[in-house]
Design an enzyme around this catalytic site. Structure first.
Site, PDB file in Angstrom:
ATOM      1  N   HIS A 131      -4.878 -23.160 -14.905  1.00 22.01           N
ATOM      2  CA  HIS A 131      -3.950 -22.627 -13.903  1.00 22.01           C
ATOM      3  C   HIS A 131      -3.775 -21.121 -14.039  1.00 22.01           C
ATOM      4  CE1 HIS A 131      -0.906 -21.936 -16.983  1.00 22.01           C
ATOM      5  NE2 HIS A 131      -1.295 -23.109 -17.502  1.00 22.01           N
TER       6      HIS A 131
ATOM      7  N   GLU B  72      -0.843 -30.967 -19.777  1.00 26.31           N
ATOM      8  CA  GLU B  72      -1.087 -30.253 -21.024  1.00 26.31           C
ATOM      9  C   GLU B  72      -0.759 -31.124 -22.236  1.00 26.31           C
ATOM     10  OE1 GLU B  72      -2.714 -28.418 -22.782  1.00 26.31           O
ATOM     11  OE2 GLU B  72      -2.095 -26.366 -22.290  1.00 26.31           O
TER      12      GLU B  72
END
Length: 226
Positions: free
Chosen positions: A16, A90
């Site tokens: 990202h 994550e």
């Protein structure tokens, strides 16, 4: 080719754009998580320009907002929807979530280093261990691949530590030393081909071709922030 044979799917694994947690140096793994910064939004637009002319069949993102915001400009350019998938998130920070101190940053990285040494039982305080990480991330990638025919190409927008750890354990042509020493920048793209059955080969890492190396230790490795 028939769906389900799982041969030669191409995946662009993307980190990202810069998030407010990145800018603050904070450990951040929980959903929905922080937004992109203004720079992160610029990076997302640049990603759309760089990948927008590729033949891409689908754009996936993790459950964290920063991944979805990064994926949105690319999906719009391609005329696709961002498909949010569980288990692409994550590596969990547990009790270290949102901390910015050096002790917390070390505490987040140390278990990942232990995984590279073969100890998948290690974890951050209050977080899952390496066995749990590989199980859920392997399943997430397999679920994505199973939705597509052979020779498909997809984008998966996710997170730095999770991507590097997973490749350290699953790619056939890179090893933990490579995944540790080679950075993955915000909106960095790692191109891989293969399948859950045949294994994965890293084709390029942020635009640099990756050659054939010795077969990799299957335990995983990573450094970096989410």
């Amino acid at each position: 080719m028939a769906r389900g044979t799982l041969d030669d799917v191409r995946i662009y694994l993307v980190r990202h754009g810069q998030s407010t947690a990145n800018a603050a140096g904070a450990v951040s793994s929980a959903a929905p998580g922080p937004d992109l910064t203004d720079l992160g939004r610029e990076q997302a637009e640049a990603l759309a320009a760089s990948l927008g002319d590729e033949r891409i069949d689908a754009v996936y993102a993790s459950t964290l907002v920063r991944a979805q915001q990064t994926a949105a400009p690319l999906a719009a350019r391609l005329g696709l929807e961002v498909v949010v998938r569980d288990d692409l998130h994550e590596i969990e920070a547990g009790d270290l979530e949102d901390r910015t101190d050096e002790e917390a940053l070390r505490g987040y990285v140390q278990p990942l280093v232990a995984w590279a040494g073969g100890d998948l039982t290690a974890s951050a305080p209050g977080a899952p261990d390496g066995h749990a990480f590989f199980a859920r991330f392997d399943a997430a990638i397999a679920d994505v691949v199973a939705l597509h025919d052979d020779d498909s190409a997809v984008v998966v927008v996710g997170h730095g530590a999770a991507t590097r750890v997973w490749l350290g354990g699953r790619a056939l042509n890179v090893d933990p030393a490579f995944t540790t020493s080679t950075e993955m920048e915000n909106t960095g793209v790692i191109e891989v081909t293969g399948s859950p059955v045949a294994g994965w080969t890293v084709v390029s890492w942020q635009g640099a071709p990756v050659g054939v190396a010795a077969p990799n230790d299957p335990t995983g490795e990573a450094l970096g922030e989410g």
